[in-house]
Design a protein around this motif. Sequence first.
Motif, mmCIF file in Angstrom:
data_model
loop_
_atom_site.group_PDB
_atom_site.id
_atom_site.type_symbol
_atom_site.label_atom_id
_atom_site.label_comp_id
_atom_site.label_asym_id
_atom_site.label_seq_id
_atom_site.Cartn_x
_atom_site.Cartn_y
_atom_site.Cartn_z
ATOM 1 N N ALA A 291 -30.217 -27.046 -67.113
ATOM 2 C CA ALA A 291 -30.327 -26.685 -68.534
ATOM 3 C C ALA A 291 -31.712 -26.125 -68.802
ATOM 4 C CB ALA A 291 -30.074 -27.902 -69.424
ATOM 5 N N THR A 292 -31.855 -25.432 -69.921
ATOM 6 C CA THR A 292 -33.161 -24.919 -70.308
ATOM 7 C C THR A 292 -34.071 -26.059 -70.753
ATOM 8 O OG1 THR A 292 -32.521 -24.590 -72.618
ATOM 9 C CG2 THR A 292 -32.145 -22.742 -71.097
ATOM 10 N N ALA A 293 -35.369 -25.792 -70.778
ATOM 11 C CA ALA A 293 -36.322 -26.805 -71.241
ATOM 12 C C ALA A 293 -36.035 -27.195 -72.683
ATOM 13 C CB ALA A 293 -37.743 -26.275 -71.093
ATOM 14 N N ARG A 294 -35.664 -26.232 -73.506
ATOM 15 C CA ARG A 294 -35.345 -26.550 -74.905
ATOM 16 C C ARG A 294 -34.135 -27.469 -75.005
ATOM 17 N NH1 ARG A 294 -35.894 -20.749 -78.143
ATOM 18 N NH2 ARG A 294 -38.166 -20.470 -77.823
ATOM 19 N N ASP A 295 -33.130 -27.238 -74.167
ATOM 20 C CA ASP A 295 -31.954 -28.105 -74.222
ATOM 21 C C ASP A 295 -32.270 -29.507 -73.694
ATOM 22 O OD1 ASP A 295 -30.260 -26.450 -75.563
ATOM 23 O OD2 ASP A 295 -29.063 -25.860 -73.822
ATOM 24 N N TRP A 296 -33.142 -29.616 -72.693
ATOM 25 C CA TRP A 296 -33.570 -30.940 -72.256
ATOM 26 C C TRP A 296 -34.326 -31.635 -73.382
ATOM 27 C CZ3 TRP A 296 -30.830 -32.947 -68.853
ATOM 28 C CH2 TRP A 296 -30.427 -32.282 -67.679
ATOM 29 N N SER B 39 -26.772 -24.105 -72.807
ATOM 30 C CA SER B 39 -27.206 -23.641 -71.478
ATOM 31 C C SER B 39 -26.741 -24.537 -70.343
ATOM 32 C CB SER B 39 -28.738 -23.564 -71.434
ATOM 33 O OG SER B 39 -29.316 -24.865 -71.401
ATOM 34 N N VAL B 40 -26.160 -25.698 -70.628
ATOM 35 C CA VAL B 40 -25.938 -26.721 -69.599
ATOM 36 C C VAL B 40 -24.895 -26.286 -68.574
ATOM 37 C CG1 VAL B 40 -25.311 -29.123 -69.177
ATOM 38 C CG2 VAL B 40 -26.537 -28.512 -71.262
ATOM 39 N N VAL B 41 -25.259 -26.455 -67.304
ATOM 40 C CA VAL B 41 -24.338 -26.188 -66.197
ATOM 41 C C VAL B 41 -24.345 -27.408 -65.275
ATOM 42 C CG1 VAL B 41 -23.782 -24.750 -64.210
ATOM 43 C CG2 VAL B 41 -24.728 -23.701 -66.282
ATOM 44 N N PRO B 42 -23.292 -28.251 -65.340
ATOM 45 C CA PRO B 42 -23.210 -29.396 -64.421
ATOM 46 C C PRO B 42 -22.614 -28.973 -63.083
ATOM 47 C CG PRO B 42 -21.550 -29.575 -66.170
ATOM 48 C CD PRO B 42 -22.224 -28.251 -66.329
ATOM 49 N N GLU B 43 -23.028 -29.644 -62.017
ATOM 50 C CA GLU B 43 -22.467 -29.377 -60.692
ATOM 51 C C GLU B 43 -21.495 -30.489 -60.300
ATOM 52 O OE1 GLU B 43 -24.636 -27.925 -57.360
ATOM 53 O OE2 GLU B 43 -26.369 -27.358 -58.600
ATOM 54 N N PHE B 44 -20.473 -30.121 -59.530
ATOM 55 C CA PHE B 44 -19.449 -31.049 -59.057
ATOM 56 C C PHE B 44 -19.342 -30.927 -57.538
ATOM 57 C CE2 PHE B 44 -18.578 -30.113 -63.419
ATOM 58 C CZ PHE B 44 -18.006 -31.250 -63.966
ATOM 59 N N ASP B 45 -18.920 -32.011 -56.892
ATOM 60 C CA ASP B 45 -18.695 -31.912 -55.455
ATOM 61 C C ASP B 45 -17.289 -31.379 -55.182
ATOM 62 O OD1 ASP B 45 -16.891 -34.010 -55.742
ATOM 63 O OD2 ASP B 45 -18.074 -35.471 -54.610
ATOM 64 N N ARG B 46 -16.917 -31.286 -53.923
ATOM 65 C CA ARG B 46 -15.643 -30.674 -53.560
ATOM 66 C C ARG B 46 -14.442 -31.486 -54.036
ATOM 67 N NH1 ARG B 46 -15.400 -28.143 -47.668
ATOM 68 N NH2 ARG B 46 -17.101 -26.990 -48.683
ATOM 69 N N SER B 47 -14.647 -32.777 -54.293
ATOM 70 C CA SER B 47 -13.542 -33.619 -54.770
ATOM 71 C C SER B 47 -13.411 -33.567 -56.292
ATOM 72 C CB SER B 47 -13.752 -35.062 -54.323
ATOM 73 O OG SER B 47 -14.841 -35.644 -55.009
ATOM 74 N N GLY B 48 -14.290 -32.799 -56.946
ATOM 75 C CA GLY B 48 -14.220 -32.677 -58.397
ATOM 76 C C GLY B 48 -14.981 -33.736 -59.155
#
Length: 383
Positions: A262-267, A243-252
Amino acid sequence: MIARSRPLIATIALATTLATGLAGCSGSAPDEPPPLSDEALSAVSTSPGAPRRALAREIDDLFVREDLGETRAVVLMEGGRIAAERYAPGYDANTRFVSWSMAKTVTAVLIGLLVSDGRLRLDQPAPVPQWQRAGDPRSAITLRHLLQMRSGLDHTESGPDARTSSEVQMLFLDGRDDMAGWAEEQPLEAEPGERFEYSSNTTVILADIAARVLSESDDPDERRQAVSTYLRSRLFGPLGMTSVVPEFDRSGTLIGGSLIHATARDWAKFGDFLRNKGSYRGEQIVPRAWVEAMTTPSPRSPQYGFQTWLNRPLEDGEGGHPLFPSRAPQTLFAMIGHMGQYVLISPEQRLTLVRLGHSDEPQRKALLQQAADVIELYPASGT
């Protein structure tokens, strides 16, 4: 008639007085707790490793007590199995929850993987190009300093005026397009290694270092892809954290100090992987020694390791401590995020407790004690 009735009246009065006094001495009967709802009982497995009804009541309190704020999800793992799981209305097992600063611990594992690959060195100057210019005192900052939040950089996480917060400046104002660049430009305010100062900016610098190692390009898309692929293949994939979705800034650059979803289970899965010292289903994903380093107190902060909070007592008592040393083993450690995100990990009790939601500062003080109530239901059994 009247004269003969006085002894009887006096006797009745005396008996009444004695009865009242005795009742006051014995105390009134304690109020019975309300019956547990079906929802509260069904949230707990049939064999949770602790008294089932007591556990159901303590977890129910996390959801119903108004003084704790809003609990949206709880997952409790005991010995690698889910012992309890519950969600508030509007949330479920598929909901992705924002990490806030819990992401810092993920970034520490990312750095640990690169160190174990031989691509980074803990006690060499941190590979930030602009710090390596002749005469720049920031060249003394090591990777260890950054991991332990003692870089000496002029980073002020928060204060009475949000406009003076380095985190706010980096995330939302001057630094939002190139967060690491902005954080790395800041001057020293202390000698590297001399002082602990918690800083989201520091973690973004670590994320930038990882991107520089994994990608030789400054192209944002290539940096983003390199880090995403590495995390997926070396960490999230092996753990089954789909489920993990990391965020990045405009510079990558990975916003590794605050924005991973992420979901509670994945945490819970990630926390339990750390409880097992980097092992998952028999596979050593990150070296055991790295997790031990993550959970070893810094020379400048007994309550902090490598981007991870520790349940170690402070010299001046427990006031202001982010955890509860007097109520749980000192080996307990935690991922902690803004407004009450917690992954509490107790190896001695074989526990991982996830609580996600929204609580202000006074509510978080009460919330921690309620989380300790849950944890205290389990005896310490060793690692």
